[in-house]
Enzyme design. Sequence first.
Site, PDB file in Angstrom:
ATOM      1  N   THR A  40      30.331  45.187  48.139  1.00  0.00           N
ATOM      2  CA  THR A  40      31.300  44.342  48.494  1.00  0.00           C
ATOM      3  C   THR A  40      31.876  44.148  49.942  1.00  0.00           C
ATOM      4  O   THR A  40      31.655  45.577  50.607  1.00  0.00           O
ATOM      5  CB  THR A  40      32.844  44.736  47.618  1.00  0.00           C
ATOM      6  OG1 THR A  40      32.552  44.651  46.378  1.00  0.00           O
ATOM      7  CG2 THR A  40      33.912  44.168  48.394  1.00  0.00           C
ATOM      8  N   ARG A  77      34.758  39.802  33.777  1.00  0.00           N
ATOM      9  CA  ARG A  77      35.246  40.898  34.220  1.00  0.00           C
ATOM     10  C   ARG A  77      35.763  40.672  35.611  1.00  0.00           C
ATOM     11  O   ARG A  77      35.144  39.864  36.521  1.00  0.00           O
ATOM     12  CB  ARG A  77      34.282  41.956  34.476  1.00  0.00           C
ATOM     13  CG  ARG A  77      34.461  43.397  34.966  1.00  0.00           C
ATOM     14  CD  ARG A  77      34.365  43.286  36.551  1.00  0.00           C
ATOM     15  NE  ARG A  77      34.587  44.704  37.068  1.00  0.00           N
ATOM     16  CZ  ARG A  77      34.529  45.107  38.279  1.00  0.00           C
ATOM     17  NH1 ARG A  77      34.227  44.065  39.142  1.00  0.00           N
ATOM     18  NH2 ARG A  77      34.665  46.011  38.727  1.00  0.00           N
ATOM     19  N   VAL A  78      37.011  41.194  36.189  1.00  0.00           N
ATOM     20  CA  VAL A  78      37.556  40.845  37.557  1.00  0.00           C
ATOM     21  C   VAL A  78      37.676  42.393  37.924  1.00  0.00           C
ATOM     22  O   VAL A  78      38.258  43.078  37.245  1.00  0.00           O
ATOM     23  CB  VAL A  78      38.918  40.055  37.354  1.00  0.00           C
ATOM     24  CG1 VAL A  78      39.601  40.250  38.735  1.00  0.00           C
ATOM     25  CG2 VAL A  78      38.480  38.675  37.095  1.00  0.00           C
ATOM     26  N   ASP A 133      38.858  44.944  41.404  1.00  0.00           N
ATOM     27  CA  ASP A 133      39.928  45.221  42.395  1.00  0.00           C
ATOM     28  C   ASP A 133      40.024  44.454  43.680  1.00  0.00           C
ATOM     29  O   ASP A 133      40.914  44.254  44.380  1.00  0.00           O
ATOM     30  CB  ASP A 133      39.722  46.874  42.961  1.00  0.00           C
ATOM     31  CG  ASP A 133      38.715  47.090  43.659  1.00  0.00           C
ATOM     32  OD1 ASP A 133      37.456  46.330  43.280  1.00  0.00           O
ATOM     33  OD2 ASP A 133      38.461  47.666  44.606  1.00  0.00           O
ATOM     34  N   GLY A 157      33.754  49.933  45.570  1.00  0.00           N
ATOM     35  CA  GLY A 157      33.384  50.832  44.901  1.00  0.00           C
ATOM     36  C   GLY A 157      33.753  50.382  43.612  1.00  0.00           C
ATOM     37  O   GLY A 157      33.822  49.060  43.233  1.00  0.00           O
ATOM     38  N   GLY A 187      35.883  49.216  40.963  1.00  0.00           N
ATOM     39  CA  GLY A 187      36.896  48.547  41.213  1.00  0.00           C
ATOM     40  C   GLY A 187      38.073  49.128  39.971  1.00  0.00           C
ATOM     41  O   GLY A 187      39.148  49.062  40.161  1.00  0.00           O
TER      42      GLY A 187
HETATM   43  N1  ASP Z   1      35.137  46.897  44.200  1.00  0.00           N
HETATM   44  C1  ASP Z   1      34.008  45.971  43.754  1.00  0.00           C
HETATM   45  C2  ASP Z   1      34.192  45.721  42.255  1.00  0.00           C
HETATM   46  O1  ASP Z   1      34.654  46.563  41.616  1.00  0.00           O
HETATM   47  C3  ASP Z   1      32.511  46.511  43.530  1.00  0.00           C
HETATM   48  C4  ASP Z   1      31.958  46.945  44.928  1.00  0.00           C
HETATM   49  O2  ASP Z   1      32.908  47.402  45.939  1.00  0.00           O
HETATM   50  O3  ASP Z   1      30.974  46.688  45.348  1.00  0.00           O
HETATM   51  O4  ASP Z   1      34.338  44.657  41.919  1.00  0.00           O
END
Ligand code: ASP
Length: 282
Positions: free
Chosen positions: A174, A202-203, A205, A226, A228
Amino acid sequence: KKSTGKKPLVISTWDVGINANKAAWKILKTNGRALDAVEAGVMVTEAEKVNCCVGLNAYPDRDGHVTLDASIMDEYGNAGSVAFIERIKHPISVARLVMEKTPHVMLAGSGAQQFAVEQGFPLEPDKLSDEAEKAYQEWLKKSEYKPVINIENTKGQNAFAPAYLNDGLLNHDTIGMIAIDAQGNLSGSCTTSGLAFKMRGRVGDSPIAGAGLFVDNEIGAAVSTGVGEEVMKVCGTHIVVEAMRSGMQPEDACRFAVERIVKRNTAEKIKDIQVAFIAIDK
Ligand code: ASP
């Protein structure tokens, strides 16, 4: 790090953020608005041809579709986001329009897509990039769904990416970006395809104010990356900004939020979880 008080300033997550920072910097160095900078910055990442975790060329969900989440916050504390949006190249710009043109904060799924199309965004083909298709085919062999993800191995590689993708392709995760402009105003943005091979719908953070992104122009801004699910359960970026409000330096405030996540997990569970925050104070 201890604050230097230097303005303007932009930071973002992962190495992929370097090109994004350059685009943001063009705006910031000519006294532009932080909000414009954080939008233009992450648009670079959203448009990348090869990227496992941001934009339409990223890895799909377990049903083979790329679904995107994005959010943005301005110096007035306004927020806009889209979640589970499909076939739109720049979710961050749609999120900005949700913030600026609707009475709402978040639009999801087909409603978000409908709004984007009404605003003139083209509907892109529902087709995976070659790299994503390869990764998906590889994943399908086992179709193993592990809700823990984005764990880098010791070489700093994405554990979920098939080995051949990890060979030299570390363009991952992300992008979250926060900036303070020459006028001293803060803004932030965050855009992602979420967890690779996630369940459909799925959603994470990233589109949630106070979880993946939080900006309070009196205090500071924070963004996360990370797993979420872990960030959402503690409202991670809100913790970071509130910790800065109580006087902590940005780095300490980020550590404080990470420690909260560590504390609520068992030692066994925490070793499979990766979460990171970045922050800047006013
Ligand atoms: N935080 C993001 C999520 O959980 C994933 C990521 O940081 O790569 O969707």
